[in-house]
Design a protein around this motif. Structure first.
Motif, PDB file in Angstrom:
ATOM      1  N   VAL A  39       0.840  -1.208   0.000  1.00 46.55           N
ATOM      2  CA  VAL A  39       0.000   0.000   0.000  1.00 46.55           C
ATOM      3  C   VAL A  39       0.869   1.250   0.000  1.00 46.55           C
ATOM      4  CG1 VAL A  39      -1.599   1.380   1.394  1.00 46.55           C
ATOM      5  CG2 VAL A  39      -2.014  -1.050   1.049  1.00 46.55           C
ATOM      6  N   PHE A  40       1.820   1.316   0.920  1.00 45.92           N
ATOM      7  CA  PHE A  40       2.673   2.507   0.990  1.00 45.92           C
ATOM      8  C   PHE A  40       3.601   2.602  -0.211  1.00 45.92           C
ATOM      9  CE2 PHE A  40       1.696   1.866   5.556  1.00 45.92           C
ATOM     10  CZ  PHE A  40       1.101   3.099   5.800  1.00 45.92           C
ATOM     11  N   GLY A  41       3.842   1.486  -0.876  1.00 47.43           N
ATOM     12  CA  GLY A  41       4.746   1.501  -2.015  1.00 47.43           C
ATOM     13  C   GLY A  41       4.124   1.960  -3.312  1.00 47.43           C
ATOM     14  N   ASN A  42       2.805   1.713  -3.494  1.00 49.41           N
ATOM     15  CA  ASN A  42       2.250   2.037  -4.822  1.00 49.41           C
ATOM     16  C   ASN A  42       0.863   2.666  -4.797  1.00 49.41           C
ATOM     17  OD1 ASN A  42       0.537  -0.082  -4.272  1.00 49.41           O
ATOM     18  ND2 ASN A  42       0.922  -1.170  -6.174  1.00 49.41           N
ATOM     19  N   THR A  43       0.466   3.297  -3.690  1.00 43.07           N
ATOM     20  CA  THR A  43      -0.820   4.002  -3.696  1.00 43.07           C
ATOM     21  C   THR A  43      -0.887   5.093  -4.767  1.00 43.07           C
ATOM     22  OG1 THR A  43      -1.409   3.523  -1.400  1.00 43.07           O
ATOM     23  CG2 THR A  43      -2.301   5.538  -2.339  1.00 43.07           C
ATOM     24  N   PRO A  44       0.187   5.872  -5.036  1.00 43.48           N
ATOM     25  CA  PRO A  44       0.102   6.852  -6.137  1.00 43.48           C
ATOM     26  C   PRO A  44      -0.294   6.227  -7.469  1.00 43.48           C
ATOM     27  CG  PRO A  44       2.026   7.296  -4.790  1.00 43.48           C
ATOM     28  CD  PRO A  44       1.464   6.008  -4.296  1.00 43.48           C
ATOM     29  N   LEU A  45       0.227   5.057  -7.778  1.00 44.84           N
ATOM     30  CA  LEU A  45      -0.159   4.379  -9.018  1.00 44.84           C
ATOM     31  C   LEU A  45      -1.624   3.962  -8.971  1.00 44.84           C
ATOM     32  CD1 LEU A  45       2.999   2.139  -9.582  1.00 44.84           C
ATOM     33  CD2 LEU A  45       2.306   4.133 -10.923  1.00 44.84           C
ATOM     34  N   ASP A  46      -2.107   3.583  -7.792  1.00 48.41           N
ATOM     35  CA  ASP A  46      -3.510   3.182  -7.666  1.00 48.41           C
ATOM     36  C   ASP A  46      -4.432   4.372  -7.903  1.00 48.41           C
ATOM     37  OD1 ASP A  46      -5.526   1.184  -6.967  1.00 48.41           O
ATOM     38  OD2 ASP A  46      -5.855   2.415  -5.191  1.00 48.41           O
ATOM     39  N   VAL A  47      -4.035   5.552  -7.408  1.00 44.66           N
ATOM     40  CA  VAL A  47      -4.844   6.758  -7.620  1.00 44.66           C
ATOM     41  C   VAL A  47      -4.909   7.097  -9.109  1.00 44.66           C
ATOM     42  CG1 VAL A  47      -4.966   9.252  -7.200  1.00 44.66           C
ATOM     43  CG2 VAL A  47      -4.396   7.693  -5.328  1.00 44.66           C
ATOM     44  N   VAL A  48      -3.763   7.071  -9.790  1.00 48.32           N
ATOM     45  CA  VAL A  48      -3.734   7.367 -11.224  1.00 48.32           C
ATOM     46  C   VAL A  48      -4.568   6.350 -11.991  1.00 48.32           C
ATOM     47  CG1 VAL A  48      -2.248   7.542 -13.253  1.00 48.32           C
ATOM     48  CG2 VAL A  48      -1.498   8.507 -11.071  1.00 48.32           C
ATOM     49  N   LYS A  49      -4.447   5.085 -11.634  1.00 52.46           N
ATOM     50  CA  LYS A  49      -5.219   4.043 -12.312  1.00 52.46           C
ATOM     51  C   LYS A  49      -6.721   4.273 -12.157  1.00 52.46           C
ATOM     52  CE  LYS A  49      -6.239   0.459 -10.086  1.00 52.46           C
ATOM     53  NZ  LYS A  49      -7.708   0.492 -10.195  1.00 52.46           N
ATOM     54  N   THR A  50      -7.147   4.635 -10.942  1.00 51.99           N
ATOM     55  CA  THR A  50      -8.567   4.860 -10.697  1.00 51.99           C
ATOM     56  C   THR A  50      -9.089   6.028 -11.522  1.00 51.99           C
ATOM     57  OG1 THR A  50      -8.331   3.997  -8.454  1.00 51.99           O
ATOM     58  CG2 THR A  50     -10.283   5.319  -8.911  1.00 51.99           C
ATOM     59  N   ARG A  51      -8.306   7.105 -11.609  1.00 54.97           N
ATOM     60  CA  ARG A  51      -8.739   8.258 -12.417  1.00 54.97           C
ATOM     61  C   ARG A  51      -8.823   7.890 -13.892  1.00 54.97           C
ATOM     62  NH1 ARG A  51      -7.612  13.165  -9.717  1.00 54.97           N
ATOM     63  NH2 ARG A  51      -8.049  12.803  -7.496  1.00 54.97           N
ATOM     64  N   MET A  52      -7.885   7.082 -14.368  1.00 57.91           N
ATOM     65  CA  MET A  52      -7.864   6.711 -15.781  1.00 57.91           C
ATOM     66  C   MET A  52      -9.013   5.775 -16.156  1.00 57.91           C
ATOM     67  SD  MET A  52      -5.428   8.157 -17.517  1.00 57.91           S
ATOM     68  CE  MET A  52      -5.335   7.070 -18.921  1.00 57.91           C
ATOM     69  N   GLN A  53      -9.616   5.122 -15.169  1.00 59.50           N
ATOM     70  CA  GLN A  53     -10.694   4.179 -15.451  1.00 59.50           C
ATOM     71  C   GLN A  53     -12.071   4.743 -15.122  1.00 59.50           C
ATOM     72  OE1 GLN A  53      -9.275   0.916 -13.080  1.00 59.50           O
ATOM     73  NE2 GLN A  53      -8.176  -0.025 -14.784  1.00 59.50           N
ATOM     74  N   GLY A  54     -12.135   5.971 -14.589  1.00 63.53           N
ATOM     75  CA  GLY A  54     -13.411   6.577 -14.233  1.00 63.53           C
ATOM     76  C   GLY A  54     -14.163   7.097 -15.447  1.00 63.53           C
TER      77      GLY A  54
END
Length: 391
Positions: A315-330
């Motif tokens: 979680v602490f290692g890749n949450t920024p990537l998770d945020v970008v992924k979520t925006r790209m799929q919205g």
């Protein structure tokens, strides 16, 4: 009356009797060498008492005779000579070393699918809250003041079932996702293990990365795209999708199959780093716990603790990537030209702290997720080892 035999005749009879006895003794020794050779998990000297190896087993047999006996004991007698010798050597090495049992990829796929299905039914509400908070962009007036407020408003508007909106898309995808993840990991890691069955930490990182990339392309990207679009659709004033299959048909009708692969780059980066970190941490903790005894059993509570630790690290290692992924799929994904453009706009308009939105709910969900998955996976594999015999 016959005359007594000469002295030399008595000596000859005595000599023949001694030689006959010696020959019988040699034949008994040779017959003992023909006893079947028993293969046990370790050298006879060290584990004969524990494993039941006969103490009288001959330790002076020639190597080829041992291999032939081992092949006969393990059912390899029908193989060609070179294959039989190679397989027997492998069996003898594994038996003598007593290392960790390698998991068959088929067992890993089945156990991973079962674990994934059970896990997502338990943890989906936290995934729902995390996704809602990430979609609640700062550029717009924020709708939720925090985790509790998100849960409260969702239950008020949609009832408890609202916290499970989008579960079907994740459930349909979670089973094959975990199956692909664990199956790929075992398929990649088995050839990389050393003679004792141990997998070093660097190789576990590489195998985890490969497993994450495979699950991202085959399962996670279309599954996550559908989940985010359905959750985002619920937030709108006039929801369009009446259910999972209706949502899938509408998305494909309007955007084609490509519409289910939005944010593929971000998803591959996220899942690859996710599984690389998780399997690396889990393998490192397992090696530390077992030490030199690779057959030491791990209690499910220990497995859960190690899994939760691995999940927190990811979680602490890749949450920024998770945020970008979520925006790209919205539903607002058309605002971004690419994954890099999405990250740049988030940084420009919302600041660096926006990359860690939803960290707390994601931390709780992922720690629980990884702990449950690893515990169920390990226990199902143990069960399958009893009913599904593999080499």
């Amino acid at each position: 009356m016959l005359p007594p035999p000469p002295h030399w005749c008595a000596s000859l009879c005595c000599c023949l009797s001694v030689r006959t006895k010696r020959r019988h003794r040699d034949l008994r020794k040779m017959s003992s060498l023909l006893k079947p050779f028993s293969v046990c998990e370790g050298p006879c000297e060290s584990c004969g008492a524990r494993r039941g190896c006969p103490s009288s087993a001959p330790r002076h047999q020639p190597p080829l005779q041992r291999l032939s006996a081992a092949a006969a004991a393990t059912g390899l007698g029908s193989l060609p000579e070179h294959q039989r010798s190679y397989s027997a050597r492998r069996n003898l090495a594994a038996a003598a070393i007593g290392g960790r049992k390698i998991t068959h990829p088929g067992k890993a796929i089945l156990a991973g699918g079962i674990a994934g299905g059970i896990e997502i039914c338990i943890t989906f509400p936290t995934e729902y809250v995390k996704t809602q908070l990430q979609l609640d962009e700062r550029a717009n007036p924020p709708r939720y003041r925090g985790i509790g407020d998100c849960v409260k408003l969702t239950v008020q508007d949609h009832g408890l079932r609202g916290l499970y909106r989008g579960l079907s898309s994740l459930l349909y995808g979670s089973i094959p996702k975990s199956a692909v993840r664990f199956g790929t990991f075992e398929m990649l890691s088995n050839p990389m293990r050393d003679a004792t069955g141990r997998l070093d930490n660097t190789r576990s990182l590489v195998c985890g990365l490969g497993a994450g990339i495979a699950e991202a392309i085959l399962v996670v990207c279309p599954m996550e795209t559908l989940k985010v679009k359905m959750i985002h659709d619920q937030c709108s004033l006039h929801p369009r999708y009446r259910g999972f299959f209706h949502g899938v048909s509408e998305i494909i009708r309007e955007q084609g199959v490509r519409g289910t692969y939005q944010g593929l780059t971000a998803t591959v980066l996220k899942q690859g780093t996710n599984q690389a970190i998780r399997f690396y941490v889990m393998n490192a903790l397992r090696n530390w716990y077992k030490g030199d005894d690779l057959r030491k059993e791990m209690h499910p509570i220990v497995t859960a603790m190690f899994g939760a630790t691995a999940g927190a690290a990811s979680v602490f290692g890749n949450t920024p990537l998770d945020v970008v992924k979520t925006r790209m799929q919205g539903l607002e994904a058309h605002r971004y030209k690419s994954t890099v453009d999405c990250a740049f706009q988030i940084l420009k308009h919302e600041g660096p702290q926006a990359f860690y939105k939803g960290t707390v709910p994601r931390l709780g969900r992922v720690c629980l997720d990884v702990a449950i998955v690893f515990v169920i996976y390990e226990e199902v594999v143990k069960l399958l080892n009893d009913v599904w015999k593999t080499q």
